[in-house]
Design a protein around this motif. Structure first.
Motif, mmCIF file in Angstrom:
data_model
loop_
_atom_site.group_PDB
_atom_site.id
_atom_site.type_symbol
_atom_site.label_atom_id
_atom_site.label_comp_id
_atom_site.label_asym_id
_atom_site.label_seq_id
_atom_site.Cartn_x
_atom_site.Cartn_y
_atom_site.Cartn_z
ATOM 1 N N ARG A 264 4.457 12.816 1.744
ATOM 2 C CA ARG A 264 3.444 12.344 2.103
ATOM 3 C C ARG A 264 3.912 10.465 2.266
ATOM 4 N NH1 ARG A 264 -0.597 15.061 3.591
ATOM 5 N NH2 ARG A 264 -1.359 12.600 3.164
ATOM 6 N N TYR A 265 5.403 10.633 2.030
ATOM 7 C CA TYR A 265 5.176 8.973 2.483
ATOM 8 C C TYR A 265 5.407 8.855 4.097
ATOM 9 C CZ TYR A 265 8.068 3.903 2.405
ATOM 10 O OH TYR A 265 7.917 2.884 2.925
ATOM 11 N N THR B 156 -5.498 9.405 5.042
ATOM 12 C CA THR B 156 -3.910 7.734 4.631
ATOM 13 C C THR B 156 -4.842 6.307 4.916
ATOM 14 O OG1 THR B 156 -3.890 7.285 7.451
ATOM 15 C CG2 THR B 156 -2.714 9.612 6.699
ATOM 16 N N SER B 157 -3.836 5.567 3.435
ATOM 17 C CA SER B 157 -4.045 4.220 3.705
ATOM 18 C C SER B 157 -4.070 3.777 5.454
ATOM 19 C CB SER B 157 -3.281 3.439 2.422
ATOM 20 O OG SER B 157 -1.997 3.734 2.886
ATOM 21 N N GLU C 100 2.100 9.016 6.015
ATOM 22 C CA GLU C 100 1.775 8.030 5.237
ATOM 23 C C GLU C 100 1.938 6.748 6.285
ATOM 24 O OE1 GLU C 100 -0.909 6.718 3.670
ATOM 25 O OE2 GLU C 100 -1.304 8.299 2.478
ATOM 26 N N TYR D 18 0.368 4.146 10.881
ATOM 27 C CA TYR D 18 0.860 2.940 10.168
ATOM 28 C C TYR D 18 0.514 2.955 11.907
ATOM 29 C CZ TYR D 18 -0.631 1.261 6.014
ATOM 30 O OH TYR D 18 -1.757 1.025 4.737
ATOM 31 N N ASP E 23 1.081 -1.451 0.051
ATOM 32 C CA ASP E 23 -0.019 -0.284 0.762
ATOM 33 C C ASP E 23 0.966 1.071 0.261
ATOM 34 O OD1 ASP E 23 -2.146 -1.628 -0.731
ATOM 35 O OD2 ASP E 23 -2.658 -0.735 1.900
ATOM 36 N N LEU E 24 2.026 1.040 0.709
ATOM 37 C CA LEU E 24 2.666 2.952 0.491
ATOM 38 C C LEU E 24 3.771 2.244 -0.200
ATOM 39 C CD1 LEU E 24 4.268 2.441 4.587
ATOM 40 C CD2 LEU E 24 2.613 3.660 3.892
ATOM 41 N N ARG F 164 0.804 4.052 -2.954
ATOM 42 C CA ARG F 164 0.485 5.771 -2.688
ATOM 43 C C ARG F 164 1.926 6.233 -3.291
ATOM 44 N NH1 ARG F 164 -3.583 7.654 1.128
ATOM 45 N NH2 ARG F 164 -4.137 8.201 -1.468
ATOM 46 N N TYR F 165 2.843 5.765 -2.526
ATOM 47 C CA TYR F 165 4.132 6.343 -3.067
ATOM 48 C C TYR F 165 4.059 6.741 -4.834
ATOM 49 C CZ TYR F 165 9.033 8.005 -3.272
ATOM 50 O OH TYR F 165 10.348 8.859 -3.858
#
Lengths: 887, 111
Positions: A49-50, B42-43, A53, A57, A29-30, A33-34
């Motif tokens: 953003r990474y 966010t995911s 994100e 978690y 997922d990460l 999105r990245y």
């Protein structure tokens, strides 16, 4: 497009942090999105953003590890444990030979270690039976005699009063005592001879006797006696002994005022079978109280007060005797010896029973160390074997590990499995060892002259066993548990052989050569001990022991000795009778003061024994010059018969002994010549006789006719059986002394007894040596078969290529022979060193001879070859088709 | 219907899954909600919500195909279970009933 990647470090961190079952999804997922953000917003923004994100978690739900659907708790799952047992037993029964060797070897080693442990424990706890162990001591006296400190236990009679009057504040109890001696106890018809002591009333309390009836105060009355339980049983049977009268010897009657439990075999006082009062002894032995400072006759035990120490008390009494006797006119000479009193604590009595320079030094404690070390080594051998075999065998189980891993075993489970297996084996061995000890303990007690029991209820015993089991189990299991379980299943199952590395066998080789070292050292020790005993046994004795009986004469015989002698001869079973001072197997009387031309000092200590003229014939003295005493010459009463050593001392060597006859000797002795210098003449010279220890030098000896012979030597007619002769002789003695049981010794038995302690060492070392050899052989055998098994294919190929049986045999045996040689090389100097120290204490000793070492070395090689050959020949004879067919 | 069973965000996520089915996976849902609401989602938040929903039995998931975008990792595809569908309908019905009771006059006043 340029490949961009999210920050690698962060990715790695996330990978580590999050639960394994979620990792794929989260990272995917990460990354997705990245990558999308990079396309839309550019790399910098995407990176930022990474981070955010990733931060999102950071919650427990993602970090917490998933609980396995199948619980992996190795140690609690009964099914798995059941399975471990099953596999362990299958493994054992699949390889019955190995298992037997492994378990048997370890069990024997453990058993021996246990026996030795018991023995060492027993030795170390000697005398601890007495509750005041820490505070009891015996007073000893040091004297400087001829530049050497000599230590005596017997003290002068007036000292007891001096001690009590002036030094009493140091002691809780002061107990004067007679030396341990036998007394005839009579109650009605029953008579027994028991050993005991006459002590002051504090004795029972000081020794903390366990009273069965009566109390510690039982010796307050002068005419009282305390009996040990077994003595009471012997005298009174089941009836109550309290307040009964016991007759002691012929002159004393005492009332039983108490019965105490038999004192533990493990005590200095173990043969104290009765206790009577010192006061009663004085009353019936009037001469005792008249003795002055010059006669040493009593022992003094003390218990120091709790607040003081042995050193302080010793310091206080050190000069107690000297301070008195230096003012006494006729004691000036003894005062010159500088008598020093000191306390020898109870803990030293047994273990440090030798005295050197006036302090307790060495003694049985040496054997405790020696045997302890040997036991440790035997155990070490067994453990080495065990580890060696289990690790060697475990390499064969690499495939098993691979399969177990492939079907889902966790490493923890496998580690648990291997450890539990080694523990099962160790525990089985332990149980067998315990059984072995239980069975062999009575035999071992005989051998070691002990009365030991397995301390079933002793907590330390079990703790020790537990620790031992854990250590052995862990050591034996650690290699397969940690190394084998680290294999990749793919590699192992694909058939890649387990690569052990070039030096993997090195530790094993070192262990095996260590085994050789220990066993060879033990074997050399055994041989040398036996050699020494045999050497001393072969020593010419100088008299004939066959059919020679010795009877101690009691006072009532002294006047009637002549009649007794003729009566004995009249029985027809006796060929000769003679009187002597001390028995033939012990020169108990020594004196100095002999001077002659060229030696006016008179410091040489001579065994001086008065005998009757028949003595020479009775015991078979061998004259090498001159003649025996004769009743026909009155002048023989101023004659000596001396032995060879004495003659040599006087300056006559073997060739000149004839000249010694007629040699004038002067003798001045306080006891024997009334302190007057008298003139004597040598009448004859006899061969040296071994009267004392056969390991010591023979003392210079002088026989004479005057004095007080107190033993009767009886030579039985050789053609008469002992069983026939004994009753007849006993009858004669019974007639002369009806009240006394007839007690006698045989010279040959007494002589053999002189070897007993050496023979015991010999037996012990041979026992250990044979065990060590046995264990090493087992190990060797197991290892050889393992090596042969491992090299099966190699051997097959070699055979196909034309190697002969001999070639293969040499190839397989060479390694082991090399190890044996190393062991021998190390063992030889080691054994040399130990045995030189041991032999040094014997005056008469066999030198270390090369043949012992040569024989041991050859023996070790032969045993190695035989053990190894069985396996190597078996391997070499195998059909190569069979060994090469598979795979 | 127990209120605590379905949070607001959870309801949105559940709806999104239903709407995107059969291609509902974390990233798609997060982007969809972002697009629909305009807020950044966010995911991780989506993933956590879906985890909870799955535990409650409203969602089920299977591994989907791996894509290069994801670095060769597989997607996890979510679908709404029957129970999840009923819950959604129930919550919608509750809302509808309330909507129906709001008089049109008042509705006009808001705007």
């Amino acid at each position: 497009m340029k490949e961009t990647q999210p920050p690698r470090q962060l990715t790695r961190f996330i990978n580590w942090l999050f639960a394994p079952h979620l990792r794929e999804q989260i990272l995917g997922d990460l990354q997705e999105r990245y990558i999308r953000r990079v396309k839309v917003q550019g790399e910098a923004s995407a990176r930022r953003r990474y981070w955010l994100e990733a931060l999102a978690y950071m919650r427990p739900a993602f970090i917490k590890r998933q609980k396995s659907e199948y619980p992996s708790t190795v140690f609690y799952n009964p099914d798995m444990i059941h399975n471990y047992f099953k596999i362990a037993f299958r493994n054992l029964s699949n390889n019955k030979g190995y298992s037997a060797i492994n378990i048997g070897g370890l069990a024997v080693g453990m058993g021996v270690a246990m026996l030795i442990g018991l023995w060492v424990y027993d030795e170390l706890s000697f005398n601890k039976y007495h509750k005041n162990y820490d505070r009891i001591a015996v007073i000893l006296q040091n004297e400087d005699i001829l530049g050497e400190k000599q230590t005596w236990k017997s003290l002068p009679f007036p000292f007891i009063n001096e001690l009590k009057a002036n030094y009493g504040e140091n002691f809780k109890h002061i107990v004067a005592s007679t030396q341990t001696g036998g007394s005839l106890l009579t109650v009605g018809e029953k008579q027994v001879t028991k050993t005991g002591q006459f002590v002051e009333p504090d004795g029972p309390e000081m020794l903390s006797l366990e009273m069965v009836s009566g109390s510690w105060a039982g010796l307050q009355q002068q005419q009282s006696i305390l009996l040990s339980e077994s003595t009471a049983k012997a005298l009174f049977g089941d009836s109550d002994p309290m307040n009964q009268i016991v007759q002691m010897d012929t002159d004393k009657n005492a009332k039983v005022t108490g019965v105490y439990k038999d004192i533990s075999q493990n005590s200095e006082f173990h043969n104290l079978q009765f206790l009577s009062t010192w006061q009663y002894f004085l009353a019936t032995n009037a001469y005792m109280a008249q003795k002055k400072w010059d006669n040493h006759a009593l022992w003094i035990y003390v218990e120091i007060k709790p607040e003081t120490s042995f050193d302080k008390a010793t310091a206080a009494i050190r000069n107690s005797e000297l301070n008195v006797i230096r003012h006494i006119e006729n004691m000036k000479e003894e005062a010159g010896y500088n008598p020093q009193m000191w306390l020898n604590r109870m803990s030293n009595w047994h273990l440090y029973s030798n005295f050197k320079n006036g302090v307790a030094d060495q003694g049985p404690v040496q054997y405790v160390w020696l045997v302890g070390v040997i036991g440790f080594f035997v155990l070490l051998l067994a453990c080495i074997n065990f580890m060696n075999l289990s690790t060697a065998r475990s390499a064969k189980r690499a495939k098993e590990v691979g399969i177990r891993k492939a079907v889902g075993s966790l490493r923890g489970q496998l580690i648990g499995q291997f450890f539990s297996e080694s523990f099962i084996v160790v525990i089985i061995s332990f149980l067998i060892a315990l059984t072995l000890v239980y069975i062999s303990l009575s035999w071992f007690n005989d051998l070691a002259a002990k009365q030991m029991l397995i301390p079933w209820t002793n907590l330390y015993f079990w703790m020790f066993n537990l620790v031992f089991i854990s250590i052995t189990g862990v050591l034996a299991g650690i290699y397969p548990a940690l190394y084998l379980t680290s294999f990749q299943p793919v590699r192992v199952l694909k058939g890649a052989t387990v690569h052990l590395g070039r030096f993997a066998s090195l530790p094993r080789k070192i262990l095996v050569s260590m085994q050789f070292t220990v066993s060879i050292t033990l074997v050399i020790c055994t041989l040398i001990v036996y050699n020494q005993v045999q050497f001393a046994k072969n020593r010419p004795v100088g008299y004939s022991r066959d059919g020679l009986m010795m009877v101690s004469m009691q006072t009532e015989f002294f006047e009637k000795a002549d009649v007794l002698q003729s009566e004995l001869k009249n029985t027809g079973v006796v060929s000769e009778v003679a009187l002597s001072q001390s028995p033939t197997t012990g020169a108990w009387s020594t004196n100095n003061g002999f001077t002659w031309r060229g030696n006016e000092m008179g410091t040489d200590e001579f065994a001086s024994l008065s005998i009757s003229p028949e003595y020479a014939k009775t015991v078979g003295l061998e004259f090498i010059a001159g003649r025996n005493f004769s009743k026909e010459y009155a002048s023989d009463s101023t004659g000596f018969v001396i032995n060879e050593t004495a003659a040599r001392l006087m300056g006559f060597n073997r060739q000149q002994v004839a000249e010694a006859v007629g040699f004038p000797v002067r003798w001045k002795s306080k006891w024997m010549t009334g302190d007057i210098r008298k003139q004597f003449k040598v009448l004859g010279v006899v061969k040296d006789m071994i009267m004392d220890s056969p390991f010591e030098k023979v003392k210079p000896t002088a026989f004479m006719l005057f004095g007080n012979p107190n033993w009767i030597n009886i030579k039985l007619r050789p053609q008469v059986a002992t069983s026939v002769a004994l009753p007849k002789i006993a009858a004669v003695f019974k007639r002369f002394s009806p009240s006394r049981p007839f007690e006698y010794q045989f010279a040959d038995l007494e002589y053999d007894a002189k070897f007993r302690s050496e023979e015991r060492i010999g037996k012990l070392t041979s026992f250990f040596a044979s065990l060590a050899i046995f264990i090493s052989c087992l190990g060797l055998f197991g290892l050889a078969s393992f090596v042969a098994e491992q090299r099966k294919k190699e051997i097959g190929i070699r055979k196909v290529l034309g190697a002969s049986l001999v070639n293969l045999w040499v190839m397989l045996s060479r390694d082991f022979l090399f190890l044996a040689t190393i062991g021998f090389t190390v063992a030889t100097p080691l054994a040399c060193y130990f045995l030189n120290t041991w032999l040094a204490k014997y005056d008469y000793r066999a030198e270390l001879s090369w043949w012992i070492f040569a024989a041991t070395g050859a023996g070790a090689l032969v045993i190695t070859l035989v053990t190894v050959s069985f396996q190597s020949l078996k391997a070499a004879l195998l059909d190569p088709v069979k060994s090469l067919r598979s795979e | 219907m127990r209120r605590s069973d379905l949070g607001e965000f959870e309801e949105v996520v559940l709806l999104a899954v239903a709407a995107l089915s059969p291609n509902a996976y974390t990233v798609a849902i997060a982007e969809e909600i972002e697009r629909e609401t305009g807020n950044v989602v966010t995911s991780g938040a989506v993933h956590a919500a879906m985890q909870r929903l799955e535990q409650k039995g409203y969602l089920r998931s299977v591994w989907g195909e791996a894509t290069a975008e994801r670095g060769g990792r597989r997607k996890r595809l979510y679908t709404v279970t029957a129970l999840g569908g009923r819950i959604l309908e129930e919550s919608r019905a509750v809302r509808n009933r309330f909507w129906d009771r709001i008089m049109p006059a008042i509705r006009l006043e808001w705007s």
